[in-house]
Enzyme design. Structure first.
Site: not given
Ligand code: ADP
Length: 494
Positions: A164-165, A189-190, A242-243, A264-265, A298, A398, A475
């Site tokens: 989402w960022n 997308p988020a 994402g995370s 990209e974590l 990030c 973070e 990327e």
């Molecule tokens: P943040 O903490 O920044 O929201 P996340 O890693 O939770 O980071 O989210 C990044 C993306 O990963 C979002 O699109 C979220 O919906 C998706 N996401 C979250 N959990 C899962 C999962 N278990 N499997 C696949 N995608 C996921």
């Protein structure tokens, strides 16, 4: 569904507001007829409801992508390039509305949202050009009657999961190289920010990119969609931003099908200011790196290592600069810091600050927050912390908020060790005028990206990505397209 109440349609070109999934060129409601709300984090107000896709829709989207893939990969590269350029032009044409949508659903100030749209568009333009530069090799053979040829082919259907960022740029950064390489994509997308992704896909459709080449499945069931993306054999590559926690889950899930994966974590960027640094440049770099998107990037500086002899001067200059950070709704022209993405994000930042305070940290500056803002949105005041204990959680996690954690150091060796003492390795920043030190730090810092005397490092020409727990792959740049290509070696007996 009647969306006529939506305030957002009054603000933007209504056709850019898409509230359905995009599957094989059709804008579809979800099978379950379920919707999820998209909330403006600046006001807590509902912007609109979006179709909540499930596993069935994800599966259909993957099949649609696989069907579109065969034609798309056979199109002449000039044609793929032309379509990407047409898409780029439409994104620029609608950039004001795209920026407004981004600010409304994500919270960042409009000036930053405009910059993100331009940044996302720059990846589309870059890869429109890179599409034409996918080269193979002819290699000198072992025997004169052989010919060794290497060709590059699209990896196949790509699944993308974005955060989402940067809801526009993170998706553009995956879609553009995938399409340039000849891959079709299904993206999730988020759930906090689906509108930017849907608008981007709609513009791709308007630009003439064929049905099924881009499919978008907005969903609140991220883990179920993630399992489908990882396990479906039609998907040949997963690209995730994402995370680190979710990245590790996806690595495990993709192992079964030996699927290629780009990650990209998270990061934990050190920001090092040496004694000889230009302090005004260091403060400008700190402001750019720390406060973009209210600290929710990030590559944000997470740990500020400032040489002990200049720490008080640096802090005074930084606090002075921070006093000009107007906090508020991102649509107001004077706003420099918008809300965090949600109230739970505010709680998480507060818990990291509380942990540091409990262990002896001192708040040396905290901006005042207007109570009316606090009542309606998810705001956190820009804050500076000193006297931080080594075991404070904000040194290993973070922060993802506008909090500056200041730590002193005495020697180059000490600071390099401290900077590298993390599982992460996405970005790092150094401020110094000493060329020997620049060379040394460039070599010893364990990071995918290093800013020297700058806090702004991201651009389409450069390889973005990390080492260690910050991910795999790059990327952007000419490296960015490689992740979407397979290498095939052909040995011909002549
Ligand atoms: P943040 O903490 O920044 O929201 P996340 O890693 O939770 O980071 O989210 C990044 C993306 O990963 C979002 O699109 C979220 O919906 C998706 N996401 C979250 N959990 C899962 C999962 N278990 N499997 C696949 N995608 C996921």
């Amino acid at each position: 569904m009647d969306n006529s109440y939506m305030p957002i349609t009054e603000l933007c070109n209504p056709f850019l507001i898409r509230t359905c999934a995009l599957i094989g060129g059709e804008w579809c409601e979800s099978d379950s007829k379920k919707y999820f709300p998209v909330i403006n984090p600046a006001t807590g107000e509902l912007l609109t409801n979006v179709a909540d896709a499930g596993v069935e829709e994800a599966r259909r989207a993957i099949v649609a992508a696989a069907q579109a893939q065969s034609n798309w990969m056979q199109k002449p590269v000039q044609e793929r390039s032309r379509l990407l350029h047409a898409w780029h032009a439409l994104v620029l044409k609608h950039s004001d509305d795209l920026a407004l949508i981004l600010t409304l659903e994500q919270g960042k100030p409009l000036t930053e949202a405009r910059a993100e749209i331009a940044y996302g568009a720059s990846y589309i333009e870059w890869f429109a050009e890179e599409a034409k530069r996918i080269y193979g090799d002819i290699i000198a053979p072992q025997h004169p009657d052989q010919r060794i040829m290497v060709i590059k082919q699209p990896v196949g259907v790509v699944a993308a999961i974005t955060p989402w960022n940067f809801p526009n740029a993170m998706l553009a950064r995956k879609l553009a190289p995938a399409l340039a390489a000849g891959c079709a994509v299904v993206a999730k997308p988020a759930a906090e920010t689906p509108l930017s992704a849907l608008a981007l896909a709609w513009l791709a459709e308007e630009a003439g990119i064929p049905a099924g080449v881009i499919n978008i499945v907005p969903s609140t069931d991220a883990s179920a969609i993630g399992i489908e993306f990882s396990s479906n054999k039609l998907v040949r590559k997963l690209s995730f931003t994402g995370s680190t926690r979710v990245g590790k889950i996806l690595i495990q899930q993709c192992a079964e099908d030996v699927k290629r994966i780009t990650l990209e974590l998270g990061g934990n960027a050190p920001f090092i200011v040496f004694e000889d640094a230009d302090l005004d440049a260091a403060v400008a770099g700190a402001m750019a790196s720390k406060f973009r998107n209210a600290g929710q990037t990030c590559v944000c500086a997470n740990r500020f290592y400032i040489h002990r002899n200049i720490q008080s001067v640096f802090c005074a200059k930084l606090i002075q600069a921070m006093q000009s950070l107007t906090i508020g709704n991102g649509v107001a022209s004077e706003t420099k810091i918008g809300p965090l993405i949600s109230r739970s994000a505010v709680k998480k930042v507060q818990s990291l600050v509380d942990d540091a305070l409990k262990k002896g940290a001192r708040i040396t500056y905290q901006a005042d927050l207007d109570k009316t803002l606090l009542a309606i949105g998810s705001y956190y005041p820009p804050t500076v912390l000193n006297n931080i204990a080594d075991d404070s959680l904000l040194l290993t996690q973070e922060i993802f908020g506008p909090v500056v954690a200041i730590l002193p150091f005495d020697s180059d060796e000490e600071v390099a060790k401290l900077a590298n003492d993390t599982d992460y390795g996405l970005a790092a920043y150094c401020f110094t005028r000493d060329s020997k030190r620049i060379k040394k730090m460039s070599e010893i810092l364990a990071t995918g990206m290093l800013g020297i005397n700058t806090g702004t490092i991201s651009n389409a020409m450069a390889p973005f990505g990390g080492v260690k727990h910050s991910g795999w792959g790059r990327e952007g740049s000419h490296y960015g397209i490689a992740d979407y290509l397979e290498i095939k070696y052909i040995c011909e007996q002549i």
